[in-house]
Design an enzyme around this catalytic site. Structure first.
Site, PDB file in Angstrom:
ATOM      1  N   ASP A 106      -0.107  -1.986  12.492  1.00 36.83           N
ATOM      2  CA  ASP A 106       0.765  -1.411  11.482  1.00 36.83           C
ATOM      3  C   ASP A 106       0.774   0.112  11.635  1.00 36.83           C
ATOM      4  O   ASP A 106      -0.108   0.694  12.257  1.00 36.83           O
ATOM      5  CB  ASP A 106       0.257  -1.768  10.071  1.00 36.83           C
ATOM      6  CG  ASP A 106       0.393  -3.252   9.757  1.00 36.83           C
ATOM      7  OD1 ASP A 106       0.997  -3.987  10.557  1.00 36.83           O
ATOM      8  OD2 ASP A 106      -0.120  -3.656   8.702  1.00 36.83           O
TER       9      ASP A 106
ATOM     10  N   LYS B 295       5.095  -1.145  10.630  1.00 32.08           N
ATOM     11  CA  LYS B 295       5.228  -1.816   9.348  1.00 32.08           C
ATOM     12  C   LYS B 295       4.719  -0.900   8.248  1.00 32.08           C
ATOM     13  O   LYS B 295       3.532  -0.676   8.108  1.00 32.08           O
ATOM     14  CB  LYS B 295       4.422  -3.109   9.386  1.00 32.08           C
ATOM     15  CG  LYS B 295       4.755  -4.049   8.282  1.00 32.08           C
ATOM     16  CD  LYS B 295       4.163  -5.406   8.618  1.00 32.08           C
ATOM     17  CE  LYS B 295       4.311  -6.340   7.444  1.00 32.08           C
ATOM     18  NZ  LYS B 295       3.786  -7.656   7.760  1.00 32.08           N
TER      19      LYS B 295
ATOM     20  N   MET C  16       2.419  -2.142  -3.666  1.00 33.78           N
ATOM     21  CA  MET C  16       3.791  -1.782  -3.278  1.00 33.78           C
ATOM     22  C   MET C  16       4.731  -1.770  -4.481  1.00 33.78           C
ATOM     23  O   MET C  16       5.869  -2.215  -4.394  1.00 33.78           O
ATOM     24  CB  MET C  16       4.314  -2.790  -2.234  1.00 33.78           C
ATOM     25  CG  MET C  16       3.495  -2.799  -0.952  1.00 33.78           C
ATOM     26  SD  MET C  16       3.911  -4.201   0.145  1.00 33.78           S
ATOM     27  CE  MET C  16       2.951  -5.545  -0.578  1.00 33.78           C
TER      28      MET C  16
END
Lengths: 251, 251
Positions: free
Chosen positions: B33, B55, B169
């Site tokens: 990531d 990502k 998130m």
């Protein structure tokens, strides 16, 4: 810093953090739970004092005594590692130990660990969240008489909220928990997995449903996973051939 | 085994597991990531190929492309480490990668990591469970448009269930999340903490209430903690002076 509250992870010694290993390697004293793998204790220097405070999941430990011991040791200025199963701040009562150390003016540091709440399902091939199956995961203790439960757990709302439910220390109360979740509207066919001694050579997994949970006969330490993801078995091994060469669940 | 789905932990390189470090040290290819600390990538051998699949938390990655790449690399028989932030099976879409590898007949292993869901609060001195304050913790993604959300999240039931709520998130949707929780009956005075870049040198913590959450201006990566425990600050450092000598949040 004199006292380190270190998460030992779920069982497999390979799942200890690098930071945890480093601190163990220079510890003067290690104050540990009963279920800690001996291989982790062997990371401590030869002359280090090892103190088993006998905290078994599901049992009622003499927490006040443990906290008093940490304060006493911390005041000697030695490097003290308090090695706790899983993560110290997730049902580990590490918060209470940290609070007491702070109140006593003893410097401490918290080193998170891999929590059994997530690693036990993973060891059975179960991701706690998964596209199309679960967008949330709730971790709860099923231990009745837990002094950390002021008004108990609101199983009805938890049941209705959907998502994955992970119950730690819940086996002795499994019948009641299943009952409460069924009454909240969860289906009797909801997949359930019970993972015993996750990530160790003694791991056992029983797959059932919410309707069948009461009949599962596995002692502590076991983690109960409830929800659609518990029907998955991604077949992933965890910890096979770790640093210690300890076998994984499928080896 | 040819593909290892390894959790990199929450940020501090010291919070990688021993098993994860061992696998990185012998990797032929590391597929990682974007937010992975460069120090972790340096654990890989000199000749190892490093592939950033970009990502970013909160962004919509080309997941199908990542999965196809892992299958392709896995079939070459090389040692492939798929290094993911936090834990692969907790909002990491690791379940999807594992499923696809299994379907394609590629051997894989999952190595759990320390999840940011628990470590980010810890880094701010917040235990997600604590005697008298919280007996459960729910982890949920606040990312709207998340393809893993079939019917969305039942915020009303989650709110009513009490306990600690950790939103991953969730910053772009913070106003809506606060609104839903208030409508479920949570008080506007409920403590809230937002932890940005937890366990790294860039860590910032903002303390507020549910009523004040909408006004908090911190970008991703940030974790939102809602509940009585968010009012605690046990003052515990995490990761200070880790293996890498990287400073902890308070150093």
């Amino acid at each position: 810093v004199t006292v380190y509250l270190v998460g030992a992870g779920p069982g497999d010694p390979g799942l200890l953090t690098r930071r945890g290993a480093e601190l163990l390697a220079r510890a003067d004293v290690v104050v540990h739970d009963r279920l800690i793998d001996h291989e982790l204790l062997e990371l401590a220097p030869n002359g280090a004092e090892l103190i088993d405070v006998g905290k078994v999941p599901g049992a009622s430990p003499a927490q006040a005594g443990i906290t008093a011991l940490l304060i006493e040791l911390g005041r000697t200025g030695q490097e003290v590692v308090r090695l706790k199963g899983g993560d110290p701040f997730v049902f580990g009562r590490g918060g209470e130990e940290a609070e007491a150390l702070g109140d006593a003016g003893v410097d401490f540091e918290v080193v998170p660990g891999v929590s059994s709440a997530f690693a036990a399902p993973a060891a059975a091939g179960i991701p706690v969240t998964h596209r199309g199956l679960a967008t949330s995961v709730t971790v709860v203790t099923g231990h009745v008489g837990d002094p950390s439960a002021p008004g108990g757990v609101d199983w009805a709302s938890l049941g209705r909220a959907g998502g994955t439910l992970v119950v730690m220390m819940g086996m002795s109360e499994r019948a009641r928990i299943a009952d409460e979740l069924l009454r909240s509207g969860r289906q009797a066919t909801t997949p359930v997995a019970v993972v015993h001694w996750a990530t160790t050579e003694r791991q056992q997994v029983v797959r059932t449903t919410l309707g069948g949970l009461a009949a599962v006969d596995l002692p502590a330490p076991s983690v109960i996973v409830v929800g659609a993801v518990a029907g998955l078995d991604l077949g992933a091994l965890v910890g096979e051939g770790g640093p210690a060469g300890q076998g994984g669940p499928s080896s």
